[in-house]
Motif scaffolding. Structure first.
Motif, PDB file in Angstrom:
ATOM      1  N   LEU A 145     -19.338 -10.855  -4.137  1.00 32.56           N
ATOM      2  CA  LEU A 145     -18.079 -10.535  -3.469  1.00 32.56           C
ATOM      3  C   LEU A 145     -17.993  -9.041  -3.227  1.00 32.56           C
ATOM      4  O   LEU A 145     -18.252  -8.242  -4.127  1.00 32.56           O
ATOM      5  CB  LEU A 145     -16.874 -10.996  -4.294  1.00 32.56           C
ATOM      6  N   ILE A 146     -17.636  -8.688  -2.008  1.00 32.77           N
ATOM      7  CA  ILE A 146     -17.363  -7.299  -1.634  1.00 32.77           C
ATOM      8  C   ILE A 146     -16.032  -7.278  -0.892  1.00 32.77           C
ATOM      9  O   ILE A 146     -15.843  -8.011   0.086  1.00 32.77           O
ATOM     10  CB  ILE A 146     -18.459  -6.728  -0.714  1.00 32.77           C
ATOM     11  N   LEU A 147     -15.099  -6.461  -1.367  1.00 34.45           N
ATOM     12  CA  LEU A 147     -13.795  -6.340  -0.731  1.00 34.45           C
ATOM     13  C   LEU A 147     -13.460  -4.874  -0.550  1.00 34.45           C
ATOM     14  O   LEU A 147     -13.536  -4.093  -1.493  1.00 34.45           O
ATOM     15  CB  LEU A 147     -12.710  -7.003  -1.576  1.00 34.45           C
ATOM     16  N   GLN A 148     -13.099  -4.507   0.684  1.00 36.15           N
ATOM     17  CA  GLN A 148     -12.584  -3.171   0.988  1.00 36.15           C
ATOM     18  C   GLN A 148     -11.247  -3.362   1.681  1.00 36.15           C
ATOM     19  O   GLN A 148     -11.159  -4.042   2.708  1.00 36.15           O
ATOM     20  CB  GLN A 148     -13.559  -2.405   1.887  1.00 36.15           C
ATOM     21  N   ALA A 149     -10.202  -2.778   1.099  1.00 38.96           N
ATOM     22  CA  ALA A 149      -8.861  -3.035   1.619  1.00 38.96           C
ATOM     23  C   ALA A 149      -7.929  -1.887   1.284  1.00 38.96           C
ATOM     24  O   ALA A 149      -8.244  -0.994   0.486  1.00 38.96           O
ATOM     25  CB  ALA A 149      -8.311  -4.338   1.032  1.00 38.96           C
ATOM     26  N   ASN A 150      -6.758  -1.923   1.901  1.00 37.65           N
ATOM     27  CA  ASN A 150      -5.654  -1.034   1.538  1.00 37.65           C
ATOM     28  C   ASN A 150      -4.368  -1.803   1.760  1.00 37.65           C
ATOM     29  O   ASN A 150      -4.345  -2.815   2.479  1.00 37.65           O
ATOM     30  CB  ASN A 150      -5.691   0.278   2.337  1.00 37.65           C
ATOM     31  N   GLY A 151      -3.288  -1.341   1.132  1.00 39.36           N
ATOM     32  CA  GLY A 151      -2.055  -2.111   1.255  1.00 39.36           C
ATOM     33  C   GLY A 151      -0.835  -1.409   0.714  1.00 39.36           C
ATOM     34  O   GLY A 151      -0.892  -0.259   0.254  1.00 39.36           O
ATOM     35  N   TYR A 152       0.257  -2.135   0.772  1.00 43.18           N
ATOM     36  CA  TYR A 152       1.562  -1.595   0.364  1.00 43.18           C
ATOM     37  C   TYR A 152       2.452  -2.751  -0.063  1.00 43.18           C
ATOM     38  O   TYR A 152       2.422  -3.835   0.540  1.00 43.18           O
ATOM     39  CB  TYR A 152       2.205  -0.860   1.549  1.00 43.18           C
ATOM     40  N   ILE A 153       3.206  -2.531  -1.141  1.00 41.42           N
ATOM     41  CA  ILE A 153       4.246  -3.488  -1.525  1.00 41.42           C
ATOM     42  C   ILE A 153       5.511  -2.713  -1.838  1.00 41.42           C
ATOM     43  O   ILE A 153       5.485  -1.710  -2.555  1.00 41.42           O
ATOM     44  CB  ILE A 153       3.818  -4.374  -2.717  1.00 41.42           C
ATOM     45  N   GLU A 154       6.594  -3.180  -1.256  1.00 44.57           N
ATOM     46  CA  GLU A 154       7.867  -2.469  -1.372  1.00 44.57           C
ATOM     47  C   GLU A 154       8.424  -2.509  -2.795  1.00 44.57           C
ATOM     48  O   GLU A 154       8.958  -1.513  -3.300  1.00 44.57           O
ATOM     49  CB  GLU A 154       8.879  -3.091  -0.406  1.00 44.57           C
ATOM     50  N   ASN A 155       8.284  -3.656  -3.462  1.00 46.75           N
ATOM     51  CA  ASN A 155       8.838  -3.813  -4.808  1.00 46.75           C
ATOM     52  C   ASN A 155       8.080  -4.939  -5.509  1.00 46.75           C
ATOM     53  O   ASN A 155       8.329  -6.108  -5.252  1.00 46.75           O
ATOM     54  CB  ASN A 155      10.338  -4.131  -4.742  1.00 46.75           C
ATOM     55  N   TYR A 156       7.151  -4.572  -6.413  1.00 43.66           N
ATOM     56  CA  TYR A 156       6.357  -5.612  -7.076  1.00 43.66           C
ATOM     57  C   TYR A 156       7.197  -6.457  -8.022  1.00 43.66           C
ATOM     58  O   TYR A 156       6.809  -7.572  -8.374  1.00 43.66           O
ATOM     59  CB  TYR A 156       5.175  -4.996  -7.827  1.00 43.66           C
ATOM     60  N   GLU A 157       8.378  -5.964  -8.418  1.00 47.19           N
ATOM     61  CA  GLU A 157       9.240  -6.746  -9.294  1.00 47.19           C
ATOM     62  C   GLU A 157       9.890  -7.902  -8.540  1.00 47.19           C
ATOM     63  O   GLU A 157      10.318  -8.876  -9.151  1.00 47.19           O
ATOM     64  CB  GLU A 157      10.316  -5.855  -9.914  1.00 47.19           C
ATOM     65  N   ARG A 158       9.965  -7.796  -7.217  1.00 49.70           N
ATOM     66  CA  ARG A 158      10.498  -8.870  -6.365  1.00 49.70           C
ATOM     67  C   ARG A 158       9.442  -9.199  -5.300  1.00 49.70           C
ATOM     68  O   ARG A 158       9.730  -9.211  -4.110  1.00 49.70           O
ATOM     69  CB  ARG A 158      11.817  -8.427  -5.713  1.00 49.70           C
ATOM     70  N   TYR A 159       8.219  -9.453  -5.766  1.00 48.89           N
ATOM     71  CA  TYR A 159       7.092  -9.607  -4.845  1.00 48.89           C
ATOM     72  C   TYR A 159       7.263 -10.760  -3.866  1.00 48.89           C
ATOM     73  O   TYR A 159       6.709 -10.747  -2.770  1.00 48.89           O
ATOM     74  CB  TYR A 159       5.788  -9.791  -5.628  1.00 48.89           C
ATOM     75  N   ASP A 160       8.071 -11.787  -4.244  1.00 52.15           N
ATOM     76  CA  ASP A 160       8.193 -12.946  -3.364  1.00 52.15           C
ATOM     77  C   ASP A 160       8.979 -12.660  -2.096  1.00 52.15           C
ATOM     78  O   ASP A 160       8.773 -13.322  -1.072  1.00 52.15           O
ATOM     79  CB  ASP A 160       8.820 -14.119  -4.123  1.00 52.15           C
TER      80      ASP A 160
END
Length: 217
Positions: A145-160
């Motif tokens: 497995l090879i994964l290259q990525a980037n990302g953003y989450i506004e609030n991991y406490e309310r990830y849904d």
């Protein structure tokens, strides 16, 4: 009290069998911290072993950071270029590299024994918790497995229902690798039938929105 769990790490029954450390405590004032761990090794009753830890922890006011943080387990390691956290604003920075041999952490994470290969991770992240920006994420699982990525989450406490952006620049994986990693999170995961006729899964994609309304391009 909670029952003991022989062979597994239990935070309710921590028992250190062997501890060796060399520290310099120049200042333990949390507003002006200066502590150097020249060396630290330990063996916990579960079998979890720290071969060596080296780091210098500093603070100025509400900002805490480390210099030269290096953690070694028998077959695993963590090295960081930058770890910084503001206890007042929750702003943080993390830049580092992690290599994990499953057998080194199976006392803490028993399900990781499902993995046949080592995991390697490079990450560059910052934000103001619970917001997280991942500028770079490189993950490898042996050669499967090879994964290259980037990302953003506004609030991991309310990830849904938080806003999420995920850009996968490269994903190449065998169906077996995806199955083994998925079973760490969900031991009941069963690979779909199509996995039996696929040699590699390749993907380059962008996803944005919330988990309830995620759009994939």
């Amino acid at each position: 009290s909670e029952p003991e769990t022989r062979g597994r790490f239990n935070p309710s029954h921590i028992s250190i069998l062997d501890l060796n450390t060399n520290l310099d405590l120049s200042s333990i004032d949390m507003m002006d911290l200066d502590v150097t761990v020249n060396s630290l090794s330990l063996i916990e009753q579960s079998g979890f072993t720290v071969s060596n830890l080296e780091a210098r922890a500093l603070s100025r006011g509400t900002v805490i950071w480390t210099e030269n943080l290096s953690l070694s387990l028998p077959n695993s390691s963590l090295e960081t270029d930058s770890v910084r956290y503001n206890i007042l604003t929750n702003a943080f920075t993390f830049i580092g590299r992690l290599s994990i041999a499953p057998r080194d952490v199976n006392a803490i994470l028993p399900d990781i024994n499902r993995l046949e290969n080592n995991l390697s991770l490079q990450a560059n992240a910052h934000g103001k918790l619970p917001e997280i920006n991942i500028n770079q994420l490189n993950l490898t699982y042996g050669e499967d497995l090879i994964l290259q990525a980037n990302g953003y989450i506004e609030n991991y406490e309310r990830y849904d229902d938080s806003n999420i952006n995920l850009a996968i620049d490269q994903l190449k994986a065998t169906p077996l690798a995806i199955t083994q990693i998925a079973q760490i999170a969900d031991s009941t995961f069963t690979a779909p039938d199509i996995f039996s006729v696929i040699e590699y899964i390749r993907l380059k994609a962008y996803a944005g929105g919330t988990l309830k309304n995620l759009k994939l391009n």
